[in-house]
Design a protein around this motif. Sequence first.
Motif, PDB file in Angstrom:
ATOM      1  N   ILE A   1       0.872  -1.166   0.000  1.00  0.00           N
ATOM      2  CA  ILE A   1       0.000   0.000   0.000  1.00  0.00           C
ATOM      3  C   ILE A   1       0.914   1.221   0.000  1.00  0.00           C
ATOM      4  CG2 ILE A   1      -1.780   1.318   1.183  1.00  0.00           C
ATOM      5  CD1 ILE A   1      -2.851  -1.317   0.198  1.00  0.00           C
ATOM      6  N   VAL A   2       0.758   2.073  -0.994  1.00  0.00           N
ATOM      7  CA  VAL A   2       1.599   3.256  -1.139  1.00  0.00           C
ATOM      8  C   VAL A   2       0.779   4.491  -0.786  1.00  0.00           C
ATOM      9  CG1 VAL A   2       3.014   4.642  -2.714  1.00  0.00           C
ATOM     10  CG2 VAL A   2       2.919   2.148  -2.976  1.00  0.00           C
ATOM     11  N   GLY A   3       1.349   5.368   0.030  1.00  0.00           N
ATOM     12  CA  GLY A   3       0.726   6.649   0.342  1.00  0.00           C
ATOM     13  C   GLY A   3       1.593   7.776  -0.187  1.00  0.00           C
ATOM     14  N   ILE A   4       0.985   8.727  -0.897  1.00  0.00           N
ATOM     15  CA  ILE A   4       1.759   9.852  -1.408  1.00  0.00           C
ATOM     16  C   ILE A   4       1.139  11.168  -0.942  1.00  0.00           C
ATOM     17  CG2 ILE A   4       2.533   8.567  -3.425  1.00  0.00           C
ATOM     18  CD1 ILE A   4       0.609  10.284  -5.125  1.00  0.00           C
ATOM     19  N   ASP A   5       1.993  12.164  -0.745  1.00  0.00           N
ATOM     20  CA  ASP A   5       1.545  13.488  -0.333  1.00  0.00           C
ATOM     21  C   ASP A   5       2.652  14.471  -0.703  1.00  0.00           C
ATOM     22  OD1 ASP A   5      -0.897  14.346   1.750  1.00  0.00           O
ATOM     23  OD2 ASP A   5       0.752  15.787   1.692  1.00  0.00           O
ATOM     24  N   VAL A   6       2.339  15.762  -0.641  1.00  0.00           N
ATOM     25  CA  VAL A   6       3.353  16.768  -0.970  1.00  0.00           C
ATOM     26  C   VAL A   6       3.876  17.498   0.258  1.00  0.00           C
ATOM     27  CG1 VAL A   6       2.524  17.150  -3.326  1.00  0.00           C
ATOM     28  CG2 VAL A   6       1.562  18.516  -1.446  1.00  0.00           C
ATOM     29  N   ASN A   7       3.307  17.203   1.431  1.00  0.00           N
ATOM     30  CA  ASN A   7       3.703  17.918   2.638  1.00  0.00           C
ATOM     31  C   ASN A   7       4.685  17.072   3.456  1.00  0.00           C
ATOM     32  OD1 ASN A   7       3.499  18.683   5.597  1.00  0.00           O
ATOM     33  ND2 ASN A   7       2.409  20.388   4.666  1.00  0.00           N
ATOM     34  N   PRO A   8       5.942  17.488   3.581  1.00  0.00           N
ATOM     35  CA  PRO A   8       6.945  16.688   4.302  1.00  0.00           C
ATOM     36  C   PRO A   8       6.593  16.442   5.758  1.00  0.00           C
ATOM     37  CG  PRO A   8       8.007  18.401   2.985  1.00  0.00           C
ATOM     38  CD  PRO A   8       6.543  18.703   2.977  1.00  0.00           C
ATOM     39  N   GLU A   9       5.976  17.417   6.430  1.00  0.00           N
ATOM     40  CA  GLU A   9       5.629  17.241   7.830  1.00  0.00           C
ATOM     41  C   GLU A   9       4.592  16.138   8.003  1.00  0.00           C
ATOM     42  OE1 GLU A   9       4.453  20.817   9.785  1.00  0.00           O
ATOM     43  OE2 GLU A   9       6.221  21.949   9.130  1.00  0.00           O
ATOM     44  N   MET A  10       3.606  16.116   7.121  1.00  0.00           N
ATOM     45  CA  MET A  10       2.575  15.079   7.200  1.00  0.00           C
ATOM     46  C   MET A  10       3.178  13.702   6.934  1.00  0.00           C
ATOM     47  SD  MET A  10      -0.226  16.817   7.931  1.00  0.00           S
ATOM     48  CE  MET A  10      -1.829  16.298   7.306  1.00  0.00           C
ATOM     49  N   LEU A  11       4.055  13.624   5.945  1.00  0.00           N
ATOM     50  CA  LEU A  11       4.677  12.336   5.621  1.00  0.00           C
ATOM     51  C   LEU A  11       5.585  11.855   6.748  1.00  0.00           C
ATOM     52  CD1 LEU A  11       5.536  12.883   1.856  1.00  0.00           C
ATOM     53  CD2 LEU A  11       3.822  11.315   2.790  1.00  0.00           C
ATOM     54  N   LYS A  12       6.269  12.771   7.399  1.00  0.00           N
ATOM     55  CA  LYS A  12       7.124  12.383   8.535  1.00  0.00           C
ATOM     56  C   LYS A  12       6.275  11.792   9.656  1.00  0.00           C
ATOM     57  CE  LYS A  12      10.526  14.204  11.804  1.00  0.00           C
ATOM     58  NZ  LYS A  12      11.312  15.409  12.222  1.00  0.00           N
ATOM     59  N   GLN A  13       5.130  12.415   9.942  1.00  0.00           N
ATOM     60  CA  GLN A  13       4.229  11.900  10.965  1.00  0.00           C
ATOM     61  C   GLN A  13       3.681  10.543  10.553  1.00  0.00           C
ATOM     62  OE1 GLN A  13       3.655  13.270  13.913  1.00  0.00           O
ATOM     63  NE2 GLN A  13       2.081  11.836  14.613  1.00  0.00           N
ATOM     64  N   ALA A  14       3.359  10.386   9.273  1.00  0.00           N
ATOM     65  CA  ALA A  14       2.854   9.105   8.772  1.00  0.00           C
ATOM     66  C   ALA A  14       3.870   7.989   8.996  1.00  0.00           C
ATOM     67  CB  ALA A  14       2.516   9.224   7.282  1.00  0.00           C
ATOM     68  N   ALA A  15       5.135   8.274   8.702  1.00  0.00           N
ATOM     69  CA  ALA A  15       6.180   7.261   8.876  1.00  0.00           C
ATOM     70  C   ALA A  15       6.353   6.881  10.339  1.00  0.00           C
ATOM     71  CB  ALA A  15       7.495   7.778   8.297  1.00  0.00           C
ATOM     72  N   ILE A  16       6.254   7.860  11.216  1.00  0.00           N
ATOM     73  CA  ILE A  16       6.380   7.592  12.652  1.00  0.00           C
ATOM     74  C   ILE A  16       5.273   6.671  13.131  1.00  0.00           C
ATOM     75  CG2 ILE A  16       6.189   8.672  14.951  1.00  0.00           C
ATOM     76  CD1 ILE A  16       7.598  11.130  13.740  1.00  0.00           C
ATOM     77  N   ARG A  17       4.074   6.856  12.609  1.00  0.00           N
ATOM     78  CA  ARG A  17       2.893   6.153  13.097  1.00  0.00           C
ATOM     79  C   ARG A  17       2.675   4.795  12.437  1.00  0.00           C
ATOM     80  NH1 ARG A  17      -0.320   5.620  15.721  1.00  0.00           N
ATOM     81  NH2 ARG A  17      -2.312   6.639  15.268  1.00  0.00           N
ATOM     82  N   THR A  18       3.490   4.441  11.442  1.00  0.00           N
ATOM     83  CA  THR A  18       3.241   3.228  10.661  1.00  0.00           C
ATOM     84  C   THR A  18       4.277   2.161  10.967  1.00  0.00           C
ATOM     85  OG1 THR A  18       2.252   4.548   8.875  1.00  0.00           O
ATOM     86  CG2 THR A  18       2.941   2.316   8.326  1.00  0.00           C
ATOM     87  N   THR A  19       3.791   0.965  11.286  1.00  0.00           N
ATOM     88  CA  THR A  19       4.692  -0.155  11.567  1.00  0.00           C
ATOM     89  C   THR A  19       4.596  -1.257  10.514  1.00  0.00           C
ATOM     90  OG1 THR A  19       3.002  -1.182  12.978  1.00  0.00           O
ATOM     91  CG2 THR A  19       4.621   0.257  14.060  1.00  0.00           C
ATOM     92  N   ASP A  20       3.555  -1.251   9.721  1.00  0.00           N
ATOM     93  CA  ASP A  20       3.355  -2.280   8.697  1.00  0.00           C
ATOM     94  C   ASP A  20       4.400  -2.095   7.596  1.00  0.00           C
ATOM     95  OD1 ASP A  20       2.430  -3.910   6.550  1.00  0.00           O
ATOM     96  OD2 ASP A  20       0.365  -3.733   7.255  1.00  0.00           O
ATOM     97  N   THR A  21       5.223  -3.108   7.380  1.00  0.00           N
ATOM     98  CA  THR A  21       6.311  -3.002   6.405  1.00  0.00           C
ATOM     99  C   THR A  21       5.810  -3.011   4.968  1.00  0.00           C
ATOM    100  OG1 THR A  21       6.626  -5.411   6.484  1.00  0.00           O
ATOM    101  CG2 THR A  21       7.974  -4.065   7.974  1.00  0.00           C
ATOM    102  N   ARG A  22       4.539  -3.339   4.759  1.00  0.00           N
ATOM    103  CA  ARG A  22       3.985  -3.305   3.400  1.00  0.00           C
ATOM    104  C   ARG A  22       3.625  -1.886   2.960  1.00  0.00           C
ATOM    105  NH1 ARG A  22      -1.002  -5.615   3.205  1.00  0.00           N
ATOM    106  NH2 ARG A  22      -1.196  -5.091   5.425  1.00  0.00           N
ATOM    107  N   VAL A  23       3.643  -0.950   3.909  1.00  0.00           N
ATOM    108  CA  VAL A  23       3.266   0.434   3.623  1.00  0.00           C
ATOM    109  C   VAL A  23       4.513   1.260   3.368  1.00  0.00           C
ATOM    110  CG1 VAL A  23       2.179   2.528   4.535  1.00  0.00           C
ATOM    111  CG2 VAL A  23       1.185   0.275   5.028  1.00  0.00           C
TER     112      VAL A  23
END
Length: 278
Positions: free
Chosen positions: A72-94
């Motif tokens: 599952i791929v998530g894309i966005d243009v805001n670096p702050e939002m993506l940084k928070q997304a990475a912190i909150r995600t543990t599923d290696t498929r994402v």
Amino acid sequence: MVSPVKADTVDAFNGLAAIYDQSRPLYPPECLNVLESRLPFPRGSNTGLDVGCGTGILTRQLAAHFALFDKIVGIDVNPEMLKQAAIRTTDTRVRYEAIPAENIGKHPAGPFAFIIAASAANWFDRPKFYSGASASMIAGGILAFLINRRRFDSDAFLSELEDYLETSVPGYARGRYSSAVGEYSETGCFQEELIDAPNFVDIEEHRVERLISMPNSDAIDYFLSFNDLKRASKMKGQARVRRDLSDLVSRHFGESELVQFPVTAIMTSARYSAVCAG
């Protein structure tokens, strides 16, 4: 050539990533069930794309729901939002990437079984987005938009909230959404757009009526995660806006531990037709 992204779009949620992720509710599972039911079988792809993923709230829901998908791929243009997304995600498929919605054509992770945009498509240049989606989906794949509409016409609290937004945010009018050009527009008529898009057929709309319920202590942060109220805070100061919202909540909910209000989740989906694409 990579399409430029307007600064207003990139920076719209700067400073809001943490409260956005903590306060925004999940999307209704009924919508994910509909998405799954519409996927072609056999799929020919086990990859899904969440466009304008923000802090990954829906991306993580998709990964949990589509447990057999490879990616599952998530894309966005805001670096702050993506940084928070990475912190909150543990599923290696994402995985998350900083890519504009308009540039998804021929994405290396594709072709995708589905592409979905939740509470984000108002920021897109959608003709370019439709073209890119067509180039990165499997035949029969599903393109979906998911939005939450506040039912201000039937709820006194939401109606007064809209009054506050209209008087506090230049250009705002109830029922309108921020756009990529820094204005407000009546986004949400995706059915009409998809009818005109050359490569999409079998268009459906599904609605789920919901009662959003959250602790009183979290409600103010939820509303402050709105880009519209970020604009109001720039003009009035965040302390003033927070106080105004607290007064509004107190008038309608008093000492109640819960703040509740109705919304309609609307999912519009269409099937990519390789025949139409020629």
